[in-house]
Design a protein around this motif. Structure first.
Motif, PDB file in Angstrom:
ATOM      1  N   PRO A 150     -11.750   2.959   4.036  1.00 32.07           N
ATOM      2  CA  PRO A 150     -11.130   1.726   4.016  1.00 32.07           C
ATOM      3  C   PRO A 150     -12.344   0.685   4.174  1.00 32.07           C
ATOM      4  O   PRO A 150     -12.459  -0.057   5.287  1.00 32.07           O
ATOM      5  CB  PRO A 150     -10.429   1.678   5.513  1.00 32.07           C
ATOM      6  CG  PRO A 150     -10.868   2.631   6.271  1.00 32.07           C
ATOM      7  CD  PRO A 150     -11.558   3.694   5.425  1.00 32.07           C
TER       8      PRO A 150
ATOM      9  N   SER B 114     -12.548   6.381  -0.853  1.00 30.31           N
ATOM     10  CA  SER B 114     -11.904   7.195  -0.126  1.00 30.31           C
ATOM     11  C   SER B 114     -11.814   6.640   1.589  1.00 30.31           C
ATOM     12  O   SER B 114     -11.121   7.079   2.097  1.00 30.31           O
ATOM     13  CB  SER B 114     -12.304   8.682  -0.009  1.00 30.31           C
ATOM     14  OG  SER B 114     -13.649   8.520   0.392  1.00 30.31           O
TER      15      SER B 114
ATOM     16  N   LEU C  38       0.757  -1.398   0.001  1.00 30.77           N
ATOM     17  CA  LEU C  38       0.098  -0.001  -0.083  1.00 30.77           C
ATOM     18  C   LEU C  38       0.804   1.159   0.027  1.00 30.77           C
ATOM     19  O   LEU C  38       0.791   2.016   1.037  1.00 30.77           O
ATOM     20  CB  LEU C  38      -0.925  -0.086   1.263  1.00 30.77           C
ATOM     21  CG  LEU C  38      -1.814  -1.289   1.082  1.00 30.77           C
ATOM     22  CD1 LEU C  38      -2.750  -1.296   2.481  1.00 30.77           C
ATOM     23  CD2 LEU C  38      -3.034  -1.272   0.064  1.00 30.77           C
TER      24      LEU C  38
ATOM     25  N   MET D 292       0.283   5.550   1.359  1.00 27.20           N
ATOM     26  CA  MET D 292      -0.593   5.382   2.413  1.00 27.20           C
ATOM     27  C   MET D 292      -0.088   5.572   3.688  1.00 27.20           C
ATOM     28  O   MET D 292       1.122   5.388   3.902  1.00 27.20           O
ATOM     29  CB  MET D 292      -1.572   4.365   2.296  1.00 27.20           C
ATOM     30  CG  MET D 292      -2.420   3.963   1.490  1.00 27.20           C
ATOM     31  SD  MET D 292      -3.847   2.674   1.626  1.00 27.20           S
ATOM     32  CE  MET D 292      -4.771   2.610   0.272  1.00 27.20           C
ATOM     33  N   SER D 293      -0.746   6.134   4.795  1.00 26.55           N
ATOM     34  CA  SER D 293      -0.313   6.389   5.942  1.00 26.55           C
ATOM     35  C   SER D 293      -0.218   5.319   6.811  1.00 26.55           C
ATOM     36  O   SER D 293      -0.920   4.222   6.511  1.00 26.55           O
ATOM     37  CB  SER D 293      -0.976   7.523   6.568  1.00 26.55           C
ATOM     38  OG  SER D 293      -2.492   7.135   6.996  1.00 26.55           O
TER      39      SER D 293
ATOM     40  N   GLU E  30      -3.888   4.504   7.499  1.00 28.72           N
ATOM     41  CA  GLU E  30      -4.756   3.992   6.318  1.00 28.72           C
ATOM     42  C   GLU E  30      -4.320   2.318   6.004  1.00 28.72           C
ATOM     43  O   GLU E  30      -5.240   1.708   5.877  1.00 28.72           O
ATOM     44  CB  GLU E  30      -4.353   4.954   5.115  1.00 28.72           C
ATOM     45  CG  GLU E  30      -4.812   6.169   5.304  1.00 28.72           C
ATOM     46  CD  GLU E  30      -4.360   7.157   4.220  1.00 28.72           C
ATOM     47  OE1 GLU E  30      -5.176   8.113   3.678  1.00 28.72           O
ATOM     48  OE2 GLU E  30      -3.207   6.988   3.925  1.00 28.72           O
ATOM     49  N   ARG E  31      -3.001   2.070   6.090  1.00 24.42           N
ATOM     50  CA  ARG E  31      -2.720   0.809   5.961  1.00 24.42           C
ATOM     51  C   ARG E  31      -3.315  -0.204   6.834  1.00 24.42           C
ATOM     52  O   ARG E  31      -3.971  -1.439   6.698  1.00 24.42           O
ATOM     53  CB  ARG E  31      -1.298   0.663   6.029  1.00 24.42           C
ATOM     54  CG  ARG E  31      -0.551   1.248   4.632  1.00 24.42           C
ATOM     55  CD  ARG E  31       0.885   0.591   4.747  1.00 24.42           C
ATOM     56  NE  ARG E  31       1.622   1.678   3.599  1.00 24.42           N
ATOM     57  CZ  ARG E  31       2.346   2.777   4.049  1.00 24.42           C
ATOM     58  NH1 ARG E  31       2.539   3.226   5.420  1.00 24.42           N
ATOM     59  NH2 ARG E  31       2.916   3.445   3.099  1.00 24.42           N
TER      60      ARG E  31
END
Length: 358
Positions: A230, A228, A129, A132-133, A136-137
């Protein structure tokens, strides 16, 4: 069901069919359908070609058996099964696209096909990923874990899927199936595959009686995520699904932690803590808690089995390349990975052998 940025192209010469016949069929079988119809082929897909059907009012996705249909292995390209399981899961906790029509009459366009909704969203190809931050991951991996646990705890009989596969002796039947299909597809001698074919049937862990729907190819890039958030909007590609043992399915999903980056969708050896990706043990613990398991003591066997199975699938792709029926140009690259997966599978079998000898 597949977003625009996966990429489309004109229909390849090998996959062309009568578009006017398809439009007539859709007008008769899909409520609200209205032409004119234009068709593009999605890039990718080693087995069943997938098409975007565009109309002024709505877009659809069609998944079809490949053309020409010849020299197919037993149970290959089972679009009918994909349609059935996704239709059954429509109101479950497992997100799937809405099914519109299944056509098993090959006289319509020369092959069986089904039509489903087009779900706009993200396909995430790289398991690490990038971009991503950490948060987020972590959220993406938590969502994948949530959905596979939901799949494995779904009451499939209540969905009308009691006869979707045979419960019991799952590993023995699958090993026999993939051994046979591998041998029918063999284009070169792979000694490690021969060893696995001999070793696996005699070292299956005791059957704990667990059964569930198994997806058969549950991985990051077989999902459509919200644009946008998850959140999984649809799980794709149910061709290999059946009723079977949930740990076969989960161990397949875990293979990413056991293969290096650049390999078979691998994240093995990455700095999980820095990335925000759970370690294998953390991910497994989350799954076990959600499904009521104390742990997975025979994980090395399940990994060896899955690597053997993937080697068999990849060898089948290579056979279709040789026979000229593969659905896409990347097939030869995939087919060449059969040997490396068999080698890795035998390495995990040797881990089982060593543990049992200790």
């Amino acid at each position: 069901m597949i977003p625009d940025f996966v990429g489309t192209m004109p229909i390849s010469e090998r996959q062309k069919f009568d578009a006017e016949a398809l439009e007539r069929y859709l007008a008769d079988h899909v409520e609200g359908f209205g032409g004119p119809l234009s068709i593009e082929q999605f890039k990718g897909g080693q087995s069943n070609p997938t098409f975007k059907l565009k109309t002024p009012g709505a877009d659809y996705v069609m998944r079809a058996k490949p053309g020409p249909i010849s020299k197919l292995l037993p149970s290959a390209h089972a679009v009918e099964r994909e349609y059935r399981v996704m239709r059954a899961l429509a109101d479950s906790q497992v997100p799937v696209a809405r099914m519109f029509a299944l056509c098993e009459d090959e006289s319509v366009i020369g092959r069986a096909f089904y039509v489903m909704e087009f779900v706009a969203g993200r396909v995430l190809w790289d398991q690490s990923l990038p971009g991503m931050s950490r948060a987020e991951r972590s959220a993406i991996y938590a969502e994948m874990n949530r959905v596979i646990a939901a799949l494995h705890t779904t009451d499939y009989a209540s969905l009308g899927l009691a006869d979707y596969g045979r419960p019991g002796n799952y590993f023995a039947r699958q090993i026999a199936r993939w051994s046979k299909q591998y041998q029918m597809s063999e284009t070169e001698n792979i000694p490690e595959m021969n060893r696995l074919i001999e070793w696996l049937p005699n070292h299956i862990p005791p059957d704990d009686g667990a059964t569930s729907i198994v997806h058969g190819d549950y991985r990051l890039d077989n999902m459509i995520f919200h644009p946008s958030e998850p959140k999984i909007l649809a799980v794709l590609d149910w061709e290999l699904s059946t009723i079977g043992h949930p740990l076969a399915d989960f161990a397949y999903h875990l293979m990413s932690w056991h293969t290096p980056p650049g390999g078979f969708r691998g994240i093995g050896g990455l700095d999980y803590a820095t990335l925000g990706i759970p370690s294998e043990s953390e991910y497994t613990a989350t799954y076990c808690k959600a499904t009521g398991r104390a742990g997975i003591p025979d994980i090395d066997f399940y990994l060896a089995y899955n690597m053997f199975r993937i080697a068999g699938i990849l060898q089948g792709i290579m056979k279709r390349v040789v026979d000229g029926t593969a659905a896409n140009e990347q097939a030869i690259e995939s087919g060449r990975r059969a040997r490396s997966m068999a080698v890795l599978g035998w390495a995990y079998a040797e881990r089982v052998i060593a543990k049992r000898a200790a």
